[in-house]
Design an enzyme around this catalytic site. Sequence first.
Site, mmCIF file in Angstrom:
data_model
loop_
_atom_site.group_PDB
_atom_site.id
_atom_site.type_symbol
_atom_site.label_atom_id
_atom_site.label_comp_id
_atom_site.label_asym_id
_atom_site.label_seq_id
_atom_site.Cartn_x
_atom_site.Cartn_y
_atom_site.Cartn_z
ATOM 1 N N PHE A 193 -3.915 3.744 -0.042
ATOM 2 C CA PHE A 193 -3.956 2.300 0.208
ATOM 3 C C PHE A 193 -3.829 2.114 1.709
ATOM 4 C CE2 PHE A 193 -2.047 -1.591 1.544
ATOM 5 C CZ PHE A 193 -2.521 -2.582 0.699
ATOM 6 N N GLU A 194 -4.815 1.491 2.310
ATOM 7 C CA GLU A 194 -4.704 1.083 3.707
ATOM 8 C C GLU A 194 -5.703 -0.032 3.967
ATOM 9 O OE1 GLU A 194 -5.242 4.600 6.069
ATOM 10 O OE2 GLU A 194 -7.349 4.834 5.560
#
Length: 516
Positions: A351-352
């Site tokens: 997740f980014e």
Amino acid sequence: MRAWTSKAARPKRARKRGLFVCLALAIWGLFHVSKLRSSRDEPFSKMGINSRRDHTFSAGCLDPYAYQEQPGYQRQNATFVMLTRNQELSGVLSSMYSVERHFNQWFQYPYVFLNDEEFSEEFIAQVRAATHADVEFGVLSELEWEFPTEVREQLVFKHSIEDQGDRGIMYGNMESYHKMCRFYSGAFFKHPLVSRHEWYWRIEPDVEFFCDVTYDPFWEMQRRGKKYGFTVLIKELYWTVPNLFRYTRSFIRQNKVKVGDLWDLFVDNYNVAAGDELLNKLANHEWEVERELMDRVEIEHLLETSQYTSAEDVDEELVRTLVSRAKRKPPVIEDKFDNEEYNLCHFWSNFEIARVDLFSTGLYASYFEFLEQSGGFWAERWGDAPVHSLGLGMMLDARDVHYFRDIGYQHSTLAHCPANKRGGQLPYVENPDYATIFGKKRSAYARLGRLGRARSSEQTYGTGCRCVCPRKRDIEDTSATCFGGWYELTRDDRVARTPVDAPALLHELRGDFYST
């Protein structure tokens, strides 16, 4: 020659003072590291940690339609990105449902799906049917996905990967996993379907979001000057990256890189004494500095007075100290390079949310090419997460990074899910265009919610909007060391660490030692 009171009287007094100071410094250090937690005797997940340097963009719920009509709002040139394969369709659809249900039904950002082979017609059809947003499908070129031919043909290439499997390194014997990590570390941002965008939100198959996101993260990042956002911060497995930091320090040295203060999140710093190179080799921690200097003062005195002192009057303890120091070796920390050591903390990059050009150009692109030449992406199992994190640490300050604390998220067995904001909840209103898409899956989602999930409580420190959380410990608490570093780095009253001024302290200790 300065006055001396009586045999061994002053050295003993000085030694007692030194021991007391060392003990006091050690206690202070423990207090300083844990003061956030000890101030309330509660886990991080139950604390409010907003500061001026970084805080939740919007705690609780908003009306997503009214939000987009506010003056000044600008939809961003952004996309979701997922690297996946045809056989992962079920996990892809599950992730998409979660993304659409909790965010994208209101904001309609497009998707980019990438694969090392052509997507099947079934994959494309079912993915398109899972959203009303635009969807693009791309195939990776050999240059983007494969290691160079001259590398793959080497016997050591296959031997290294097989050896990692024999040693039990997670995913170490999977050549495809090495390719994936290398791709996300350096080629992902240059793919034409990605590079045409300014922002990306990376997602994976089989991830789940637990909270509604009723604002636009891309717009909030843009208008607040943020460049990178994360939601999970954990430690890497040491044997996947044993030499990554060695090469990173070499890159910094060769390119004379001046790191940002985000660097402090990822390293243990052993530069404890300024103005004394020898002392920095003998002391790894600040509490050791005064002890080392006190020994030096006492030995100096012994050498000064020995020619005027009879053998029976020589302080035997000081002699033993002198002999011990002459024989000892500098304390070695195996992975200390340039007086720093990688603490293994990293942003979990599955997740980014970030700017594309943060990685595709400039310093990071040079850093990746340097790592590529080292062979570490196959000789070891370097993950893109620690590579991203160390690269970001070189380039950014903490104020450039945002912790999406309000976004509940799970990948594999690790999960983050915040408390809901007290007084900040609104009823869920579904986009009517999604009635058909959500239809059958809504009931399955509801059943899943009853199995091991519960509506998060509303708390004053809460940040979430309609979060429904799994019953497991939050990653904020199970990865307390890394999150503690983040909170220390972003707190408003943070004082930047500075090495001890060794010459000044030595002068002070000499004065105390010889005073009457």
